[in-house]
Design an enzyme around this catalytic site. Structure first.
Site, mmCIF file in Angstrom:
data_model
loop_
_atom_site.group_PDB
_atom_site.id
_atom_site.type_symbol
_atom_site.label_atom_id
_atom_site.label_comp_id
_atom_site.label_asym_id
_atom_site.label_seq_id
_atom_site.Cartn_x
_atom_site.Cartn_y
_atom_site.Cartn_z
ATOM 1 N N GLY A 92 0.824 -1.107 -0.088
ATOM 2 C CA GLY A 92 0.035 0.002 -0.044
ATOM 3 C C GLY A 92 0.911 1.249 0.010
ATOM 4 C CB SER A 124 4.424 -3.620 -1.882
ATOM 5 O OG SER A 124 4.662 -2.503 -2.471
ATOM 6 C CB ALA A 125 4.278 -0.868 1.953
ATOM 7 C CG HIS A 161 6.179 -2.405 -6.686
ATOM 8 N ND1 HIS A 161 5.234 -3.389 -7.253
ATOM 9 C CD2 HIS A 161 5.557 -2.290 -5.406
ATOM 10 C CE1 HIS A 161 4.295 -3.615 -6.244
ATOM 11 N NE2 HIS A 161 4.628 -2.900 -5.271
ATOM 12 C CD GLU A 196 5.638 -5.245 -10.290
ATOM 13 O OE1 GLU A 196 5.045 -5.666 -11.504
ATOM 14 O OE2 GLU A 196 5.257 -4.135 -9.733
#
Lengths: 238, 238
Positions: A92, A124-125, A161, A196
């Site tokens: 997020g 991700s985050a 990413h 990714e």
């Protein structure tokens, strides 16, 4: 000993949420007889609610025996974290996630869990917070955290990413590589660009690159290098 | 009265630095008999030095009578700012720029100059600081400013280098529009997405879109809208 999955993304284009990581996660959960997965939904992708995000994760684990519970469902989130055997932090916005973890005094508690062997999955985050600070996020600073410091579960920062420059682009904004080079004008910490589909499997002293793509390592005053699947990132900080 | 150029980028692909803005800048400088342009190089694109960046700007103005001087060349940068009749803040990293302006106590002084009619030109990061805060920058948070607050010379934020989604992309990172929508989950301020080649010409109460591209306006709880060249952004905050 550490036992972590640090993934660039939750989702590979054209596949369902978490599907490429599920076999590895479920194997670990089975091996350790883990009954509950504590989910940290604070990064709120698309600003969905904590409940909505947690439901998405529950759905992904529908065909398993594991029970998913959101940290926001507990009256005492710090105690929930301290009691957890398996923790998943989803992606997020990294600024929103880091602000919440500091505001609720959870960052140091999370670091302790990571070093004490709780099974941790970040995407991700949720992977950005495994580095020493969040200074390599791609996210927009839509809120101001009290600090950019994160857990330091690994001795370098993650750029999730990670995106290669598009040679046909006429856009004048900086490439990802340029942004990381600017970071090194002010910071000495190595940065790993994770494409990714790639993830780092941390087990004890080992930090192994998994997935089909090479990763890119940026060190201050050095040219960037590409490393292949199987590379052990633990040697970066030697 | 305000007299500003707020530009998405310093450089359009395939043209030289500042060339598309030079005629407008030189006309204003001539009209007002301005002899010196104060350059603020703090954003340091590619982490080049303040001297190197200032030399780049001097070169762009080589064929004019205007004298360019970097704010870092003055013993008292605040006094240099207060004395300036024309100010140019170039692009680079917005976090680095905002940190410097706050550390040197220049942000409020800059705001005063903007409202008191100094001719101000901003490109990219230099335009981001014209909004109320820097929460819509695309830049990487490579340093931590003491505050995200900026000058508030206009009543909305700028997203410089605004980029439309690429429908053929398989990348799972957020689009620019998604990032701005997430901003609006936490902030009520309107945001203007300025495409490269567009700029806002602020004169007194008017804030007119110039350049060949439409701009995109994002307001909380509203669908984004496209506005054409000639649009007056002053009405956004009505």
């Amino acid at each position: 000993m550490r036992n972590m999955i640090i993934a660039s993304t939750s989702t590979i284009h054209g596949t369902s949420f978490l599907s490429y990581l599920l076999p590895t996660i479920l194997e670990e959960i089975k091996n350790q007889d883990i009954e509950q997965l504590l989910f940290i939904p604070y990064a709120r992708p698309g600003a969905i609610s904590h409940d909505e995000y947690t439901t998405k994760v529950k759905t992904a684990f529908n065909n398993s025996d594991i029970k998913v519970k959101g940290i926001h469902e507990f009256a005492d989130p710090k105690k929930a974290l301290e009691d957890a055997k398996a923790i998943f932090t989803g992606g997020g916005n990294t600024f929103v996630l880091v602000k919440m973890l500091h505001d609720l005094d959870l960052m140091v508690a999370l670091r302790k869990k990571m070093y004490n062997g709780a099974f941790y999955v970040g995407t991700s985050a949720g992977s950005n917070i495994c580095g020493l600070n969040m200074r390599n996020t791609n996210d927009m600073p839509i809120v101001m955290p009290s600090s950019f410091k994160t857990t330091g579960a690994i001795g370098y920062n993650i750029n999730a990413h990670y995106l290669d420059p598009d040679p046909s682009s006429t856009h004048m904004g900086e490439t990802r590589e340029q942004r990381i080079q600017e970071f090194h004008a002010y910071n000495s910490l190595p940065v790993v660009g994770l494409r990714e589909g790639s993830y780092i499997r941390v087990k004890g002293q080992e930090e192994i690159l998994c997935g089909e793509h090479p990763a890119r390592i940026f060190k201050q005053n050095h040219d960037a290098i590409e490393v292949s699947t199987g590379y052990n990132f633990a040697q970066i900080t030697d």
